[in-house]
Design a protein around this motif. Structure first.
Motif, PDB file in Angstrom:
ATOM      1  N   ILE A   5      28.945 105.765 -37.414  1.00 41.86           N
ATOM      2  CA  ILE A   5      27.739 106.283 -38.105  1.00 41.86           C
ATOM      3  C   ILE A   5      28.171 107.189 -39.323  1.00 41.86           C
ATOM      4  O   ILE A   5      27.510 107.231 -40.293  1.00 41.86           O
ATOM      5  N   GLY A   6      29.266 107.653 -39.199  1.00 47.05           N
ATOM      6  CA  GLY A   6      29.792 108.580 -40.298  1.00 47.05           C
ATOM      7  C   GLY A   6      30.029 107.843 -41.479  1.00 47.05           C
ATOM      8  O   GLY A   6      30.181 108.733 -42.724  1.00 47.05           O
ATOM      9  N   ALA A   7      30.059 106.339 -41.436  1.00 47.69           N
ATOM     10  CA  ALA A   7      30.319 105.934 -42.918  1.00 47.69           C
ATOM     11  C   ALA A   7      28.794 105.854 -43.634  1.00 47.69           C
ATOM     12  O   ALA A   7      28.998 105.515 -44.861  1.00 47.69           O
ATOM     13  N   ARG A  30      34.689 112.726 -39.523  1.00 43.52           N
ATOM     14  CA  ARG A  30      34.018 111.677 -39.221  1.00 43.52           C
ATOM     15  C   ARG A  30      33.312 110.667 -40.354  1.00 43.52           C
ATOM     16  O   ARG A  30      33.300 109.656 -40.208  1.00 43.52           O
ATOM     17  N   MET A  31      33.295 111.427 -41.452  1.00 46.37           N
ATOM     18  CA  MET A  31      32.772 110.674 -42.624  1.00 46.37           C
ATOM     19  C   MET A  31      34.099 109.811 -43.257  1.00 46.37           C
ATOM     20  O   MET A  31      33.807 108.492 -43.345  1.00 46.37           O
ATOM     21  N   GLU A  32      35.141 110.073 -43.152  1.00 43.94           N
ATOM     22  CA  GLU A  32      36.358 109.370 -43.757  1.00 43.94           C
ATOM     23  C   GLU A  32      36.617 108.208 -42.771  1.00 43.94           C
ATOM     24  O   GLU A  32      37.039 107.042 -42.970  1.00 43.94           O
ATOM     25  N   ALA A  33      36.994 108.709 -41.278  1.00 42.31           N
ATOM     26  CA  ALA A  33      37.303 107.783 -40.313  1.00 42.31           C
ATOM     27  C   ALA A  33      36.342 106.778 -40.249  1.00 42.31           C
ATOM     28  O   ALA A  33      36.491 105.715 -39.834  1.00 42.31           O
ATOM     29  N   GLY A  34      34.914 107.009 -40.242  1.00 45.92           N
ATOM     30  CA  GLY A  34      33.794 106.209 -39.939  1.00 45.92           C
ATOM     31  C   GLY A  34      33.872 105.123 -41.013  1.00 45.92           C
ATOM     32  O   GLY A  34      33.633 103.900 -40.761  1.00 45.92           O
ATOM     33  N   LEU A  35      34.198 105.568 -42.441  1.00 51.00           N
ATOM     34  CA  LEU A  35      34.141 104.585 -43.539  1.00 51.00           C
ATOM     35  C   LEU A  35      35.426 103.593 -43.342  1.00 51.00           C
ATOM     36  O   LEU A  35      35.293 102.365 -43.522  1.00 51.00           O
ATOM     37  N   VAL A  36      36.532 103.972 -43.008  1.00 50.15           N
ATOM     38  CA  VAL A  36      37.727 103.259 -42.624  1.00 50.15           C
ATOM     39  C   VAL A  36      37.438 102.153 -41.585  1.00 50.15           C
ATOM     40  O   VAL A  36      37.583 101.090 -41.606  1.00 50.15           O
ATOM     41  N   ALA A  37      36.627 102.937 -40.497  1.00 52.49           N
ATOM     42  CA  ALA A  37      36.284 101.957 -39.218  1.00 52.49           C
ATOM     43  C   ALA A  37      35.463 100.996 -39.954  1.00 52.49           C
ATOM     44  O   ALA A  37      35.414  99.729 -39.303  1.00 52.49           O
ATOM     45  N   LEU A  74      40.468 108.474 -30.343  1.00 48.89           N
ATOM     46  CA  LEU A  74      40.917 109.430 -31.405  1.00 48.89           C
ATOM     47  C   LEU A  74      39.741 110.315 -31.714  1.00 48.89           C
ATOM     48  O   LEU A  74      39.920 111.374 -31.841  1.00 48.89           O
ATOM     49  N   ASP A  75      38.477 109.779 -31.837  1.00 49.69           N
ATOM     50  CA  ASP A  75      37.278 110.426 -32.141  1.00 49.69           C
ATOM     51  C   ASP A  75      37.018 111.517 -30.944  1.00 49.69           C
ATOM     52  O   ASP A  75      36.543 112.610 -31.126  1.00 49.69           O
ATOM     53  N   GLU A  76      37.233 111.135 -29.791  1.00 48.24           N
ATOM     54  CA  GLU A  76      36.990 111.986 -28.670  1.00 48.24           C
ATOM     55  C   GLU A  76      38.171 113.244 -28.757  1.00 48.24           C
ATOM     56  O   GLU A  76      37.573 114.175 -28.498  1.00 48.24           O
ATOM     57  N   LYS A  77      39.469 112.956 -29.078  1.00 46.42           N
ATOM     58  CA  LYS A  77      40.480 114.014 -28.999  1.00 46.42           C
ATOM     59  C   LYS A  77      40.168 114.904 -30.265  1.00 46.42           C
ATOM     60  O   LYS A  77      40.283 116.038 -30.232  1.00 46.42           O
ATOM     61  N   VAL A  78      39.779 114.525 -31.408  1.00 45.94           N
ATOM     62  CA  VAL A  78      39.390 115.198 -32.529  1.00 45.94           C
ATOM     63  C   VAL A  78      38.159 116.155 -32.235  1.00 45.94           C
ATOM     64  O   VAL A  78      38.023 117.304 -32.457  1.00 45.94           O
TER      65      VAL A  78
END
Length: 407
Positions: free
Chosen positions: A23-25, A120-127, A183-187
């Motif tokens: 969703i962050g993407a 959230r934004m950057e990791a979401g875009l990569v995902a 990773l999302d949970e830990k961050v």
């Protein structure tokens, strides 16, 4: 071992975490559609789309409620279950998830919220990019009729006999789903976890709950111990007297004391159950006459002297002093029997003094000063109110001396 590795794939939380990440993407994709456009994006275009929204997203973190919204969303999607929701609309630092749902209270909270939003934004875009690419790879491998890759496509070439490799990108995608969710949970725990102030607040609330439980335990001990002691003393005296009239009076006292103990027990149970029913008020020192009459009816000779406006004492002081007097009289009846007991209550402008004196029984060694749960409870009550309680033998008599500040 194989079953353990496959277990995350059948858990709903694995896919809600991936959805939360993807969703962050939305923000960088929307920005990329505006500029530079994503019709045939290059690596540079993706980098521009990822970098442009960063100032806006970081500025959003300055709004205190942004942290609360992100915390509630993280609880719901990263840690599903009853603990994921704020109970009764109250802001809590959840002990299970480790994620705070409180608004930002400091610049440190705003900074961590900004880092979380950018992550959230950057990791979401990569995902999102990786997910689309792996799905394209699987489709191309299935379509064995295609011999040449599409120009500009990131997918590898496929040819006859490569269809059996189609599950490979899907397996890689599932592995990334599990790893990305963790990773999302830990961050989230790291950046949305409680601040020092929130930890202190949670610790204070826990301490208050423990103190409340200790207070309830002391009240049960004092009230029920007093009632049972009076019942035992009255029953023994009635059996020894063999007088019908005295027996009737003893039974009346036992009935009255037992009824009062049941009322105290019901009130304490209401506190433990935390129901919405009204709770009866604890007795105060202005009702000490009931205690003194109960002690006298058991055969003890109680001489009481009350000086000062006892009825005007602060509520906490009056209630705790009542329990201290109750425990002191109970100890006198339990350990000394039917002996003269002197009670002195002095209420001055700045302090309250409570003194209970009884002679030691013959042939019985004196108790160790400060021993016993009852005396320990008296000391704890006095200490919580900023006062002092002393007990011990002086001039051949047992003394319980309590001093409580009124300011």
């Amino acid at each position: 071992m194989l079953l353990r590795s496959l277990r995350p794939l059948v858990r709903a939380v694995t896919y809600t975490r991936w959805l939360h990440l993807v969703i962050g993407a939305i923000v960088p994709l929307a920005a990329g559609l505006i500029y530079p456009g994503l019709s045939s994006p290059t690596l540079g275009d993706w980098l521009i789309a990822a970098a442009l929204p960063v100032p806006v997203v970081a500025a959003l973190a300055l709004v205190p409620s942004a942290r609360r919204a992100e915390g509630l969303q993280a609880r719901l999607m990263l840690f599903p279950g009853k603990h994921a929701r704020a109970r009764g609309g109250k802001v809590l630092v959840d002990a299970v998830t480790g994620v705070s749902a409180a608004p930002s209270a400091s610049w440190a909270d705003r900074g961590r919220t900004a880092l979380w939003l950018v992550f959230r934004m950057e990791a979401g875009l990569v995902a999102w990019i990786v997910s689309i690419w792996l799905l394209q790879c699987a489709l191309v491998l299935v379509d064995t009729a295609v011999e040449e890759p599409v120009v500009g496509s990131l997918t590898p070439p496929a040819g006859p006999g490569t269809a059996f490799l189609a599950p490979l990108p899907l397996l890689v995608l599932l592995a990334l789903v599990v790893a990305g969710g963790r990773l999302d949970e830990k961050v989230a725990r790291r950046l949305l976890g409680p601040s020092v102030k929130e930890r202190m607040t949670a610790l204070e609330e826990k301490t208050e709950r423990l103190l409340e439980r200790n207070r309830i335990a002391r009240e049960l001990h004092d009230s029920l111990g007093h009632a049972l002691t009076l019942a035992v003393v009255q029953a023994g005296a009635a059996r020894a007297a063999k007088d019908p009239e005295f027996t009737d009076r003893a039974l009346s006292v036992i009935e009255e004391t037992g009824r009062a103990a049941l009322e105290d027990l019901e009130r304490v149970l209401l506190l433990l159950r935390e129901t919405g029913r009204p709770r009866g008020a604890s007795p105060g020192l202005d009702e000490a006459a009931r205690l003194l009459d109960s002690a006298r009816s058991s055969g003890a000779q109680v001489e009481a002297e009350v000086t000062g406006p006892v009825e005007d004492l602060p509520g906490p002081v009056s209630r705790e002093a009542y329990r201290m007097l109750q425990e002191a009289l109970t100890n006198a009846l339990r350990h000394a029997g039917q002996v003269p007991v002197t009670v002195r209550v002095t209420a001055a402008r700045s302090r309250l003094r409570l003194l209970v004196v009884n002679p030691l029984p013959e042939g019985r060694p004196p108790a160790v000063p400060g021993s016993g749960s009852g005396l320990r409870g008296i000391r704890e009550r006095a200490a919580l109110l900023g006062g002092e309680a002393r007990s011990g033998v002086k001039d051949g008599a047992w003394r319980v001396d309590v001093t409580l500040p009124l300011r």
